[in-house]
Design a protein around this motif. Structure first.
Motif, PDB file in Angstrom:
ATOM      1  N   LEU A   1      -0.977  29.393  -4.368  1.00  0.00           N
ATOM      2  CA  LEU A   1      -1.394  28.128  -3.760  1.00  0.00           C
ATOM      3  C   LEU A   1      -2.054  27.222  -4.795  1.00  0.00           C
TER       4      LEU A   1
ATOM      5  N   ALA B   1      -0.133  20.215  -1.880  1.00  0.00           N
ATOM      6  CA  ALA B   1      -0.386  21.182  -0.809  1.00  0.00           C
ATOM      7  C   ALA B   1      -0.700  20.464   0.501  1.00  0.00           C
TER       8      ALA B   1
ATOM      9  N   ARG C   1       1.538  29.551   4.351  1.00  0.00           N
ATOM     10  CA  ARG C   1       0.497  30.110   3.484  1.00  0.00           C
ATOM     11  C   ARG C   1       0.143  31.509   3.964  1.00  0.00           C
TER      12      ARG C   1
ATOM     13  N   ARG D   1      -2.043  35.440   2.434  1.00  0.00           N
ATOM     14  CA  ARG D   1      -2.807  36.130   1.389  1.00  0.00           C
ATOM     15  C   ARG D   1      -2.083  37.418   1.007  1.00  0.00           C
TER      16      ARG D   1
ATOM     17  N   MET E   1      -4.423  33.537  -2.333  1.00  0.00           N
ATOM     18  CA  MET E   1      -3.641  32.665  -1.465  1.00  0.00           C
ATOM     19  C   MET E   1      -2.291  32.348  -2.109  1.00  0.00           C
TER      20      MET E   1
ATOM     21  N   VAL F   1       1.955  30.789  -1.202  1.00  0.00           N
ATOM     22  CA  VAL F   1       2.767  29.959  -0.305  1.00  0.00           C
ATOM     23  C   VAL F   1       4.241  30.304  -0.507  1.00  0.00           C
TER      24      VAL F   1
END
Length: 194
Positions: A77, A86, A95, A97, A103, A105
């Motif tokens: 991210l 973003a 998105r 984890r 993080m 995407v």
């Protein structure tokens, strides 16, 4: 391969709720099958068409000195935040984890990843100009999916990114790229308007 052994034979009946004739023909002809709304599987005949189109496009990109690369579909991210995009594609950008909490995407496009790649590989102005292209799956959480392959959530996209020493060098390159796309459409026997 014999038709009798082919996965995805032609359909006699197609769903009546289809809005686009192209969608109906792709289903009926045995090129694609839906998995879910906006998500399609390409059958052997459909994949054959896709590979032929990729070959035509690749030939024109290579003629311009292009090099095919492949960057990850999953991006950190942080590179999207650094580029300021973003927030621009906020709702379409999936998105999540990873197990370490970082993080990530699902990239809706690859400007950020390509720029990061060139930063690590093109270390001198002598490495420019540079044309990179890829055929990559992308995912966008589209609000309205419709018309078969015209607007889907997951799609194969051909991206091309050029890096230049100056604006004038970029401006001189643009007509060459424009001409290459015209050749691609002509080779695919697609009428086009510029």
């Amino acid at each position: 391969m014999r038709y009798s052994g082919l996965l995805g034979k032609t359909l006699r009946e197609i769903p009546q709720d289809l809005k686009a004739k192209s969608h109906a023909l792709l289903l009926q002809g045995g090129y694609i099958r839906p998995l879910s709304q906006g998500l399609y599987s390409f059958l052997p005949l459909g994949l054959k068409v896709v590979n032929n189109i990729k070959r035509i496009i690749g030939r024109e990109m290579n003629a311009l000195g292009g090099q095919e690369v492949n960057v990850p579909l999953v991006n950190p991210l942080e590179i999207w935040l650094r580029g300021g995009r973003a927030e621009a594609v906020d709702k379409e950008l999936v998105r999540f984890r990873d197990r370490s909490g970082k993080m990530l995407v699902l990239a809706a496009t690859h400007e950020e990843a390509m720029t990061e790649l060139v930063k690590t590989c093109a270390v001198s102005y002598r490495d420019l100009p540079l044309l990179l292209y890829e055929f990559q799956l992308h995912y966008r959480d589209e609000e309205k999916v419709k018309c078969g392959l015209i607007r889907t959530r997951e799609f194969l996209m051909k991206d091309a990114y050029s890096f230049h020493r100056s604006t004038s060098e970029l401006n001189n390159f643009f007509p060459k790229m424009f001409s290459a796309y015209q050749k691609i459409f002509r080779n695919c026997h697609v009428e086009f308007i510029t």
